[in-house]
Design a protein around this motif. Structure first.
Motif, mmCIF file in Angstrom:
data_model
loop_
_atom_site.group_PDB
_atom_site.id
_atom_site.type_symbol
_atom_site.label_atom_id
_atom_site.label_comp_id
_atom_site.label_asym_id
_atom_site.label_seq_id
_atom_site.Cartn_x
_atom_site.Cartn_y
_atom_site.Cartn_z
ATOM 1 N N GLY A 48 -10.163 19.096 36.267
ATOM 2 C CA GLY A 48 -11.892 19.523 36.393
ATOM 3 C C GLY A 48 -12.164 18.615 36.900
ATOM 4 N N ALA A 82 -6.561 23.584 35.861
ATOM 5 C CA ALA A 82 -7.885 24.255 35.743
ATOM 6 C C ALA A 82 -8.471 25.000 34.358
ATOM 7 N N ARG A 85 -7.487 24.281 30.985
ATOM 8 C CA ARG A 85 -8.049 23.365 30.552
ATOM 9 C C ARG A 85 -8.453 22.984 29.204
#
Length: 160
Positions: A48, A82, A85
């Protein structure tokens, strides 16, 4: 004037230095001897911040900078991590009984530093593991180019 080279604008150098710092201090760029599965978990957690730094750099610099191709490649690979995530964070929250809204240091560390067996038990582990290698390679390449652009390599503590 022959040999004269104009410096990049200050805001571009600042963005490049911030990105270089994020790369140098976050997984998958950092290898501190952890179990390779644990490194996958760290890379997911760190993706992130890395994605944010790369996005800011991409939007804030002249598109003709020599590192743009490497930046786009690195951003593409980090975005793959990401995208996984949120699933990783949910898994960590359930596994450790964490409140999803908790942001205290213990909760964040429970999401970032997970033992290898627990990481391997995550349903998307194989997918994430397949992305970490290419992401690390793309980030290392970008790190070298940013060090050249910034005039110093913060991973080595000396001028580039």
């Amino acid at each position: 004037m022959l040999g004269w080279k104009r410096k990049a604008p200050k805001h571009e150098r600042q963005l490049a230095w911030r990105a270089q710092f994020q790369l140098a201090t976050r997984a998958p760029f950092v290898n501190h001897g952890a179990d390779s599965a644990s490194q996958v978990g760290e890379a997911l957690y760190d993706s992130g911040e890395l994605a944010d730094a790369l996005r800011d750099l991409a939007h804030g610099v002249n598109p003709n900078r020599p590192f743009i191709v490497s930046l786009v490649e690195a951003e593409r690979e980090v975005i793959k991590l990401a995208d996984m995530r949120p699933s990783w964070i949910n898994y960590c929250n359930e596994r450790s009984g964490l409140d999803p809204s908790a942001t205290d240091a213990n909760s964040e560390m429970s999401r970032q530093y997970v033992n290898g067996d627990a990481v391997r038990a995550w349903p998307l582990f194989d997918d994430a593991q397949a992305v970490v290698g290419p992401a690390a390679e793309a980030l290392r390449k970008l790190q070298k180019e940013l060090a050249s652009f910034c005039g110093s390599d913060i991973t080595r503590g000396k001028a580039a």
